[in-house]
Design a protein around this motif. Sequence first.
Motif, PDB file in Angstrom:
ATOM      1  N   GLN A 238      65.184  13.964  24.007  1.00  0.00           N
ATOM      2  CA  GLN A 238      65.499  15.123  24.111  1.00  0.00           C
ATOM      3  C   GLN A 238      64.029  15.551  24.542  1.00  0.00           C
ATOM      4  OE1 GLN A 238      67.221  16.972  21.999  1.00  0.00           O
ATOM      5  NE2 GLN A 238      68.154  15.085  22.054  1.00  0.00           N
ATOM      6  N   PRO A 239      62.880  16.842  24.588  1.00  0.00           N
ATOM      7  CA  PRO A 239      64.482  18.254  24.766  1.00  0.00           C
ATOM      8  C   PRO A 239      65.643  17.973  25.597  1.00  0.00           C
ATOM      9  CG  PRO A 239      62.988  18.924  25.437  1.00  0.00           C
ATOM     10  CD  PRO A 239      62.528  17.528  25.756  1.00  0.00           C
ATOM     11  N   ARG A 240      66.479  18.639  25.533  1.00  0.00           N
ATOM     12  CA  ARG A 240      68.119  18.834  26.483  1.00  0.00           C
ATOM     13  C   ARG A 240      67.771  20.818  26.221  1.00  0.00           C
ATOM     14  NH1 ARG A 240      68.949  13.101  26.387  1.00  0.00           N
ATOM     15  NH2 ARG A 240      70.586  12.648  27.976  1.00  0.00           N
ATOM     16  N   TYR A 241      68.648  20.820  27.930  1.00  0.00           N
ATOM     17  CA  TYR A 241      68.539  21.980  27.423  1.00  0.00           C
ATOM     18  C   TYR A 241      70.347  22.357  28.318  1.00  0.00           C
ATOM     19  CZ  TYR A 241      63.636  22.292  27.744  1.00  0.00           C
ATOM     20  OH  TYR A 241      62.347  22.431  27.905  1.00  0.00           O
ATOM     21  N   GLU A 242      70.733  23.587  27.662  1.00  0.00           N
ATOM     22  CA  GLU A 242      71.956  23.511  28.140  1.00  0.00           C
ATOM     23  C   GLU A 242      72.278  23.945  29.740  1.00  0.00           C
ATOM     24  OE1 GLU A 242      73.632  27.415  25.889  1.00  0.00           O
ATOM     25  OE2 GLU A 242      73.523  26.237  23.758  1.00  0.00           O
ATOM     26  N   VAL A 243      71.167  24.826  30.085  1.00  0.00           N
ATOM     27  CA  VAL A 243      71.941  25.180  31.669  1.00  0.00           C
ATOM     28  C   VAL A 243      71.188  24.005  32.397  1.00  0.00           C
ATOM     29  CG1 VAL A 243      70.176  27.639  30.998  1.00  0.00           C
ATOM     30  CG2 VAL A 243      68.932  25.595  31.718  1.00  0.00           C
TER      31      VAL A 243
ATOM     32  N   LYS B 114      59.557  16.908  31.590  1.00  0.00           N
ATOM     33  CA  LYS B 114      58.418  17.659  31.341  1.00  0.00           C
ATOM     34  C   LYS B 114      57.650  18.624  32.089  1.00  0.00           C
ATOM     35  CE  LYS B 114      57.411  15.101  27.654  1.00  0.00           C
ATOM     36  NZ  LYS B 114      57.205  15.252  26.588  1.00  0.00           N
ATOM     37  N   ASN B 115      58.286  18.733  33.447  1.00  0.00           N
ATOM     38  CA  ASN B 115      57.544  19.534  33.965  1.00  0.00           C
ATOM     39  C   ASN B 115      58.005  20.883  33.812  1.00  0.00           C
ATOM     40  OD1 ASN B 115      55.518  20.684  36.481  1.00  0.00           O
ATOM     41  ND2 ASN B 115      57.597  20.094  37.810  1.00  0.00           N
ATOM     42  N   TRP B 116      59.191  20.358  33.755  1.00  0.00           N
ATOM     43  CA  TRP B 116      60.594  21.996  33.604  1.00  0.00           C
ATOM     44  C   TRP B 116      60.070  22.892  32.668  1.00  0.00           C
ATOM     45  CZ3 TRP B 116      65.316  24.267  35.566  1.00  0.00           C
ATOM     46  CH2 TRP B 116      65.536  24.307  34.798  1.00  0.00           C
ATOM     47  N   GLU B 117      59.501  22.047  31.643  1.00  0.00           N
ATOM     48  CA  GLU B 117      59.255  22.744  30.483  1.00  0.00           C
ATOM     49  C   GLU B 117      58.064  23.622  30.036  1.00  0.00           C
ATOM     50  OE1 GLU B 117      59.078  18.827  27.726  1.00  0.00           O
ATOM     51  OE2 GLU B 117      59.738  20.329  25.993  1.00  0.00           O
ATOM     52  N   ALA B 118      57.009  22.481  31.253  1.00  0.00           N
ATOM     53  CA  ALA B 118      55.792  23.539  31.579  1.00  0.00           C
ATOM     54  C   ALA B 118      55.585  24.584  32.127  1.00  0.00           C
ATOM     55  CB  ALA B 118      54.426  22.715  32.460  1.00  0.00           C
ATOM     56  N   GLN B 119      56.724  25.060  33.103  1.00  0.00           N
ATOM     57  CA  GLN B 119      56.974  25.753  33.833  1.00  0.00           C
ATOM     58  C   GLN B 119      57.674  26.639  33.199  1.00  0.00           C
ATOM     59  OE1 GLN B 119      56.415  26.484  37.026  1.00  0.00           O
ATOM     60  NE2 GLN B 119      55.313  24.476  37.446  1.00  0.00           N
ATOM     61  N   LEU B 120      58.503  26.731  31.867  1.00  0.00           N
ATOM     62  CA  LEU B 120      58.752  27.705  31.252  1.00  0.00           C
ATOM     63  C   LEU B 120      57.761  28.241  30.421  1.00  0.00           C
ATOM     64  CD1 LEU B 120      61.628  25.390  29.335  1.00  0.00           C
ATOM     65  CD2 LEU B 120      62.058  27.618  30.821  1.00  0.00           C
ATOM     66  N   LEU B 121      56.788  27.378  29.448  1.00  0.00           N
ATOM     67  CA  LEU B 121      56.083  28.129  29.071  1.00  0.00           C
ATOM     68  C   LEU B 121      54.521  28.959  29.898  1.00  0.00           C
ATOM     69  CD1 LEU B 121      54.949  24.485  27.327  1.00  0.00           C
ATOM     70  CD2 LEU B 121      55.483  26.590  26.384  1.00  0.00           C
TER      71      LEU B 121
END
Length: 371
Positions: free
Chosen positions: A298-303, A361-368
């Motif tokens: 995890q995590p997993r994102y629908e997109v 991890k980088n995807w999450e950072a960009q979302l935040l």
Amino acid sequence: MNLSKEDLARYSRHLLLSEIGQKGQEKLKESKVLVIGAGGLGCPILQYLTAAGVGQIGVIDMDILEESNLQRQILYTVKDIGTNKALAAQKRLLELNPLIEVVAYPYALDTTNALELFELYDFVVDGTDNFATRYLVNDACVITEKPLIYGSIFKFEGQVAVFNYQNGPSYRCLFPNPPAPGEVPNCSEVGVLGVLPGVIGAMQANEVLKIILGLGTVLSGKLLVYNALNAESLILNIEANRTVITETKALKSKFKELNYEAFCGLEKTTEIAEISPKVLAENLGKYTLVDVRETWEQPRYEVLEGIDIPLPRLMLWKDKIPKDKPVVVLCAKGIRSKIAIEQLQSQFGYTNLINLTGGIKNWEAQLLKAK
């Protein structure tokens, strides 16, 4: 070096041991130990050397603490997430023992700084998790004539040895050549039992103390292998290869020019295209996504839903990956996805693969950041 009143009070249990006593504790206070890496192995090594009263401890690590590290890196707390490990370790260690000196080096160990850094210390302890750095550390220790206390962990098994001690064998005497790239993944790729680095790191710290104090039998010329699942251990003998050691010493004049990544086959033989989370998010419809993480991660994102092919099954399920459209390969940090792309490009002729830079991890950072 005389002991202070504070020293006498803090180290009283050492002083009670006739094998250590005041003279032994003074030896510890005079000693300087450099620890390479402040991760799973580094944490218990640093804690026990600090508690024992080693006078000066250096710690070098360029990594930033992540939440997943806390499962085994017990020196830190959640408040340390996002900070450099060497600096966080220095702060915690001085809280544990303000009577010693702790020097933090919050950058990478490489051929440009290793020799000069090793010269400042009496002993070097290896707490790294990759072969390129292990060979670099070994060679620098041979060149500077510093004993090397080695440890490694893999899933449920660990190894401990002392190299370059009193004319004993070096790491290259045991492992003349590195394994093929991807053959032995690190714990960020396959996982590790949380207590294992504690066991192995404590053993490494024990070897340091034995050497300083002149106690017991040092694991020089021996490799201790420990299995955490059955609590069994065995010791293998290692013979010194004088030719190998002499050749290593001869590297001194060109050490700064050596490329350990290339030696371990870690340099890219083919170019790997990269895509940032921001660009991917803006063009999702153009790409097929392949997730090479394990299905439970995890995590997993629908997109980001696409084709799930865990890296160990890549060769079996590679035909699921199209060759006629752009494919973005992703994992947790962008490491396994690179390995997957390299294998597919070099062995099966894929030319349409793109790596998600920094992974989930980088995807999450960009979302935040966007919030």
